[in-house]
Design an enzyme around this catalytic site. Sequence first.
Site, PDB file in Angstrom:
ATOM      1  CD  GLU A 111      94.162  39.294  85.511  1.00  0.00           C
ATOM      2  OE1 GLU A 111      93.786  38.321  84.950  1.00  0.00           O
ATOM      3  OE2 GLU A 111      93.310  39.929  86.238  1.00  0.00           O
ATOM      4  CG  HIS A 151      90.866  38.920  82.932  1.00  0.00           C
ATOM      5  ND1 HIS A 151      91.360  37.922  83.568  1.00  0.00           N
ATOM      6  CD2 HIS A 151      89.701  38.307  82.307  1.00  0.00           C
ATOM      7  CE1 HIS A 151      90.867  36.729  83.440  1.00  0.00           C
ATOM      8  NE2 HIS A 151      89.757  37.204  82.612  1.00  0.00           N
ATOM      9  CB  CYS A 154      87.298  36.384  84.513  1.00  0.00           C
ATOM     10  SG  CYS A 154      86.441  36.120  82.986  1.00  0.00           S
TER      11      CYS A 154
END
Length: 220
Positions: free
Chosen positions: A204, A202, A112
């Site tokens: 994650e 993202h 990001c």
Amino acid sequence: MKIIAISTRSTDYRSDAGIDKRRLYINGYFSEMAEKAGFILFPVCSQNGIEEIAAMCSGLIIAGRDRDINPKYYGEVPLEGLTYPEDSYEDELDFRLIELFDKAKKPILGICSGLQSLNIFFGGTLKQHIDEHTSKEKLVRHTVKINKDSFLYSLYGQENNVNSIHHQAINKLAAGFKVTAVADDGTIEAIERDNLIGVQWHPEVDGEYQTFKKFAEICF
């Protein structure tokens, strides 16, 4: 087991005793990804001993953050209505980490705003505001088209449905980088240069530990 550094993030808060404090942190998603992908995560809290950290670690993750990168770093002034942090803790930490790990030719994964830090450090610029890529009411998602000759293609194939939590994006691409993923509206969503990789979403948050596992595999 490989050790991979990650940039910490900063938030200011007031304690119950009324004392202004700063909290340094990493998003809990990253510790989950490190455990599943099989590497040790090393949070970097300051520039103290940063050369030793860069020498010790096999790679670097530049994490996303809540506060935007000050446009002074790419030669612009803030657009009307936009505010930026008065302190430069996150900006300077990111740039110093990128400098050291790139000098050592160690892999970097920017996520990001981490993608944006990579682009700015190497001479690129940002669009300070774009619409339709984030919302306070719901998590925005969209599809990205991925170039074949890329780190991402080996993970996702020709396209991937990604989360979108950003109101800024790459404007001028830094020299030497190639665009490896693009949204339908033309927004640049991923860039690469050798073992430097940046993604605007993202992974994650979506639990895509394979992304981090494959990144760890190219670290040394």
